[in-house]
Design a protein around this motif. Structure first.
Motif, short mmCIF file in Angstrom:
data_model
loop_
_atom_site.label_atom_id
_atom_site.label_comp_id
_atom_site.label_asym_id
_atom_site.label_seq_id
_atom_site.Cartn_x
_atom_site.Cartn_y
_atom_site.Cartn_z
N ARG A 62 0.88 -1.19 0.08
CA ARG A 62 0.59 0.08 -0.23
C ARG A 62 1.44 1.43 0.05
O ARG A 62 0.79 2.36 -0.75
CB ARG A 62 -0.99 0.03 1.11
N GLU A 63 1.81 1.23 0.56
CA GLU A 63 2.82 2.83 0.47
C GLU A 63 3.52 2.41 -0.77
O GLU A 63 3.73 3.93 -0.51
CB GLU A 63 3.43 2.33 1.98
N LYS A 98 1.12 3.90 -3.04
CA LYS A 98 1.29 5.35 -2.62
C LYS A 98 2.44 6.35 -3.54
O LYS A 98 2.00 7.98 -3.77
CB LYS A 98 0.89 5.89 -0.86
N THR A 116 -6.63 1.84 -7.99
CA THR A 116 -6.29 2.82 -7.05
C THR A 116 -5.98 4.20 -7.60
O THR A 116 -6.32 5.17 -7.93
CB THR A 116 -4.29 2.52 -6.97
N LYS A 160 -7.78 7.57 -7.05
CA LYS A 160 -7.15 9.23 -6.60
C LYS A 160 -7.91 9.84 -8.03
O LYS A 160 -7.89 11.14 -6.93
CB LYS A 160 -5.35 8.38 -7.27
N ASP A 217 -6.35 4.93 -1.44
CA ASP A 217 -5.23 3.69 -1.70
C ASP A 217 -6.18 2.59 -1.71
O ASP A 217 -5.07 1.69 -1.72
CB ASP A 217 -4.52 3.75 -0.35
#
Length: 287
Positions: free
Chosen positions: A230-231, A234, A250, A254, A266
């Motif tokens: 997930r990070e 981003k 995703t 966004k 996210d």
């Protein structure tokens, strides 16, 4: 720590006009039981890196430790390492060669010196883990089954060695959508059922988002990011700068948030996005 890499460098064609640094001072650690996605543009060094992990390629410099064993030590017996690290190449079905599926999957365990009873048990278990029926298929030729089944047989041949680490280099390459989904489902089940560490090399951000707990991002022979899935996603701008993308779902979330809608941006899978959108619509309806 199942894998530890320190200052790994690899140079192709040293001392020639074609000299190229393929791996550049890589230092990473991978926890036992992790499911790691390995992403990067073609030529970033992904395949070169994973081929170092079971000794197919020797580093120019640096140290690689697998399950506590320094595989860069000249005294290390690589046969022992290859029991611990199973590597499935792209199009592994091209490496099938025996007259029956049983014999093909049994080839590795047989070379370990196991008894016939142990070999049969391993073949049965490996076929079950990849969704192949033992009784129906064991005596069939591996060349008379579908492409997706051939891929499963090849993966089963590696699983039958009972590795602690399974590396899959583009395991769905060349398969039709159903075959691709079937293989990914079996990989997910294998990870959930077995105490195994998996490294999945893939160009599909959707597959990585769906399966991987963490991601290694490679660019020009370097690991430039290593974090939870997930990070990593981003950092869309950084990924786009090196020619990569983020999962389509995703990207959708966004953009939806950018237009003023209060949603989590996210989301990594369709299921996550669906739950978030339902929650958002219910909130606007009750507002």
């Amino acid at each position: 720590m199942i894998i530890n890499i320190e200052n790994l460098n690899f140079i192709y064609n040293i001392g020639t006009p074609f000299e190229k640094k393929a791996l550049d001072d890589i230092s990473i650690s991978i926890e036992e039981g992790d499911f790691v996605g390995l992403i990067g543009q073609t030529g970033s060094g992904k395949s070169t890196l994973v081929q170092h992990l079971n000794g197919l390629i020797k580093p120019t410099s640096g140290k690689i430790t697998i399950d506590g064993i320094d595989i860069t030590n000249p005294d290390t017996k690589m046969k022992e390492i290859r029991k611990k690290v199973g590597l499935v190449f792209q199009y592994p079905e091209h490496q099938l060669f025996e007259e029956t599926i049983y014999k093909d999957i049994a080839f590795g365990p047989k070379n370990l010196g196991l008894t016939e009873e142990e070999i049969e048990l391993r073949v049965r278990e490996a076929m079950e883990l990849v969704g192949l029926d033992y009784e129906t298929l064991k005596d069939r030729s591996p060349f008379e089954i579908s492409g997706g089944q051939k891929r499963r047989v090849a993966i089963a041949g590696v699983i039958a060695m009972k590795p602690k680490v399974l590396i899959l280099d583009e395991p769905t390459a060349g398969l039709d959508p159903k075959g691709r989904d079937d293989i990914l489902d079996e990989i997910k089940k294998l990870y959930e059922r077995e105490n195994i560490t998996i490294i999945l090399v893939s160009h599909s951000m959707e597959d990585i988002a769906r399966l991987a707990n963490s991601i290694l991002v490679m660019h020009n022979g370097k690991v430039i990011m290593h974090d939870k899935t997930r990070e990593i996603f981003k950092s869309a701008d950084l990924l786009e700068d090196i020619g990569l993308d983020i999962p389509q779902v995703t990207k959708l979330m966004k953009e939806f948030k950018k237009r003023g809608h209060q949603v989590k941006e996210d989301c990594l899978t369709i299921e996550e996005a669906k739950e978030e959108l339902i929650k958002y619509l219910r909130g606007t309806k009750n507002a």
